[in-house]
Design a protein around this motif. Structure first.
Motif, PDB file in Angstrom:
ATOM      1  N   HIS A 116     -55.075-131.529 -12.915  1.00  0.00           N
ATOM      2  CA  HIS A 116     -56.374-130.872 -13.056  1.00  0.00           C
ATOM      3  C   HIS A 116     -56.465-129.523 -12.346  1.00  0.00           C
ATOM      4  O   HIS A 116     -57.553-128.959 -12.248  1.00  0.00           O
ATOM      5  N   ASP A 150     -55.877-121.964  -8.068  1.00  0.00           N
ATOM      6  CA  ASP A 150     -56.806-122.796  -7.293  1.00  0.00           C
ATOM      7  C   ASP A 150     -56.470-122.750  -5.812  1.00  0.00           C
ATOM      8  O   ASP A 150     -55.297-122.691  -5.421  1.00  0.00           O
ATOM      9  N   THR A 183     -61.665-124.127  -4.332  1.00  0.00           N
ATOM     10  CA  THR A 183     -62.020-124.677  -5.649  1.00  0.00           C
ATOM     11  C   THR A 183     -61.702-126.164  -5.765  1.00  0.00           C
ATOM     12  O   THR A 183     -62.266-126.868  -6.606  1.00  0.00           O
ATOM     13  N   ILE A 184     -60.780-126.638  -4.929  1.00  0.00           N
ATOM     14  CA  ILE A 184     -60.357-128.043  -4.965  1.00  0.00           C
ATOM     15  C   ILE A 184     -60.519-128.636  -3.572  1.00  0.00           C
ATOM     16  O   ILE A 184     -60.056-128.071  -2.587  1.00  0.00           O
ATOM     17  N   HIS A 193     -66.988-127.515  -6.386  1.00  0.00           N
ATOM     18  CA  HIS A 193     -65.566-127.795  -6.321  1.00  0.00           C
ATOM     19  C   HIS A 193     -65.243-128.974  -7.238  1.00  0.00           C
ATOM     20  O   HIS A 193     -66.112-129.730  -7.648  1.00  0.00           O
ATOM     21  N   LEU A 194     -63.949-129.144  -7.498  1.00  0.00           N
ATOM     22  CA  LEU A 194     -63.444-130.384  -8.076  1.00  0.00           C
ATOM     23  C   LEU A 194     -62.990-131.231  -6.892  1.00  0.00           C
ATOM     24  O   LEU A 194     -62.185-130.776  -6.072  1.00  0.00           O
ATOM     25  N   ASP A 227     -65.153-136.369  -8.101  1.00  0.00           N
ATOM     26  CA  ASP A 227     -64.875-136.337  -9.535  1.00  0.00           C
ATOM     27  C   ASP A 227     -63.805-137.354  -9.892  1.00  0.00           C
ATOM     28  O   ASP A 227     -63.828-137.940 -10.970  1.00  0.00           O
ATOM     29  N   TYR A 228     -62.877-137.556  -8.957  1.00  0.00           N
ATOM     30  CA  TYR A 228     -61.799-138.532  -9.145  1.00  0.00           C
ATOM     31  C   TYR A 228     -61.582-139.266  -7.823  1.00  0.00           C
ATOM     32  O   TYR A 228     -61.606-138.659  -6.760  1.00  0.00           O
TER      33      TYR A 228
END
Length: 513
Positions: free
Chosen positions: A43, A48, A116-117, A147-148, A173-174
């Motif tokens: 992902h 990133d 971003t992550i 963010h993810l 998200d995960y």
């Protein structure tokens, strides 16, 4: 099928693996980090910026290892350490040492929103007290950013057993959880914090699970596509008698839909014969809507005639699976029918809807909240399936709705204490319970929150029992297939527009895949 474990059970498996088998904790940590990295890489892109937000426990060690592996693979990855490094676990200290030796930045104060992550490694499954102070502030900052977010084992702040935030929790998200599923990631509201859950194998041997299972029975599970192999077997050399006879006792005046939906679902799930027992007023419409079904109708006057009662008892004896309750109303006639079925049923029995409300009315109220009275438990045949939604269960066991929804597994324990009844507690995450066994359903969607959906479920379960499944297996598989059919229906109709009949029409696709 996936096993679901409590936080204590998971910690016991971890300890057994390390102390009894001899697999070092650092090996498990490295494998955990590699599994997280595998998911993260699916992902992210080369531009990133990745920040592993880590606490000082072993969950933080996992996060530090994730950042190190990603950095070595060419990604821009750094670590934010939250808490007193001097109090870090030995494994986390080792991970910090390795990371520093490789030149990875270990930060104590940074603007999280520049990244971003986010890899969330603040807290693991052992958390059992409210999150406060700098940890609360950090989680709030993560949640407010764009963010993810990838959670390591569990979103920080979420109770692994209670499925709710301990004051505050990361919204991931995960979630990459290790070894086995956790109830806190499946039940509401926990699943809304977990995002998409990946169960990752990091090397816990089966012998460790078996050893802990002997000490504390791990009888909670969820189904997946592989469990469709448990469907009733269809034989080349067979006839309609091979696949059983379902009796659907349902419907009342101006309420014909319930018996139609239940009966059609039973046929769609392979029942050889389905007979509808309903009021005389529903005769014509049932003959028109479902000509494949056999029909037996009754009147209030007939229920007073001994010869007619004998006929009804014959219908009860005819069946290899019985469903009673959908749309029958709460009145003297339906109460008489329920008593006849309970008294004379020789086949497995499922009670739903108004049947449950009649049972609730029999449950004498006491000053303190009590579960189903002994007279009700003793009256019902063993392995009877009860399929209440939350409000029906509240009426049945005299416990407020709010208490049930906040402690679903604990309530399931109380419902099955010292009896052989099967409870299917219908909820966005339906829980089925029988003796010490628990099943949590993860199929389905909010489009199924529509009139008649529960009637379809009764027919599915009834059809599976007629096809040869045990009542307990039929209950679990029925809930799962019902949800899969709902998911298939939503693909065609959308969650706004799907109706109960769409779930039935989706069953052939689900069952034949």
């Amino acid at each position: 099928m996936q096993k679901v474990v409590t936080s204590n059970q998971m910690k016991a498996i971890d300890s057994y693996t390390i102390e009894k088998i001899g697999i070092p904790s650092m090996v498990l940590m490295e494998r955990a980090a590699l599994q997280v990295v595998n998911v993260v890489k699916q992902h992210i892109g080369p531009k990133d910026r990745i920040l592993a937000v880590c606490g000082t426990g072993n969950n933080g060690g996992d996060g530090i290892a994730v950042a190190r592996i990603l950095k070595c693979d060419g990604y821009e990855a750094e670590v934010l350490l939250v808490g007193d490094e001097g109090k870090a676990s030995e494994q986390t200290k080792e991970q910090l040492k390795i990371a520093r030796n490789l030149g990875i930045s270990i930060l104590n104060n940074i603007n999280i929103n520049e990244y971003t992550i986010i890899v969330d490694g603040l807290f693991g499954i052992g958390l059992n007290k409210p999150v406060t102070g700098i940890y609360e502030e950090t989680i709030q900052t993560i949640n407010s950013g764009n963010h993810l977010v990838f959670a390591v084992d569990i979103p920080s702040g979420l109770s692994a057993d209670l499925a709710r935030p301990l004051n505050v929790a990361v919204k991931a998200d995960y979630t990459i959880t290790f070894g086995y599923q956790k109830a806190g990631l499946i039940l509401y509201p926990g699943c809304e914090y977990a995002g998409e859950v990946v169960v990752a194998d990091i090397g816990f041997p089966q012998i460790a699970f078996d050893a802990v299972n002997k000490m504390t029975r791990m009888d909670c599970s969820v189904y997946d596509e592989s469990d469709k192999r448990k469907l009733p077997i269809r034989h080349t050399y067979s006839n309609k008698g091979t696949y059983g006879k379902v009796l659907i006792i349902a419907g009342s005046k101006n309420m014909s839909g319930a018996c139609y939906l239940s009966a059609k679902a039973a046929y769609r799930c392979g029942a050889g014969l389905v007979k509808i027992m309903t009021v005389e007023e529903n005769r014509v419409i049932m003959q028109q809507q479902l000509p494949e079904a056999l029909l037996y109708t009754y009147t209030s006057e007939a229920l007073e005639e001994p010869s007619k009662l004998g006929e009804i008892i014959e219908q009860i004896h005819w069946a290899t699976s019985i469903v009673i309750g959908p749309g029958i109303g709460i009145n003297p006639d339906s109460e008489k029918l329920l008593n006849l079925v309970i008294t004379h049923a020789k086949a497995p029995l499922l009670i739903d809807a108004d049947g449950l409300n009649i049972l609730a009315s029999m449950n004498h109220k006491k000053e303190e909240a009590v579960l189903i009275q002994d007279n009700i438990v003793n009256m019902l045949p063993k392995d009877t399936i009860l399929t209440p939604h939350i409000k029906e269960l509240s009426r049945l066991i005299n416990i407020p709705v709010e208490e049930i929804t906040s402690n679903l597994l604990e309530i399931a324990d109380k419902c099955t204490d010292n009896n052989k009844l099967i409870f299917v507690i219908k909820d966005p995450r339906t829980v089925a319970a029988y003796k010490e066994e628990r099943y949590i359903n993860i199929s389905g969607n909010n489009g199924m929150a529509t009139g008649g959906s529960g009637d379809v479920l009764t027919g599915i379960i009834g059809g599976f029992i007629a096809g040869g499944l045990s009542p307990w297996e039929a209950a679990k598989l029925g809930v799962y297939i019902h949800g899969l059919a709902g998911d298939k229906a939503s693909e065609k109709k959308g969650c706004y527009s799907m109706m109960a009949g769409d779930i039935i029409e989706a069953l052939p696709d689900v069952l034949e895949q």
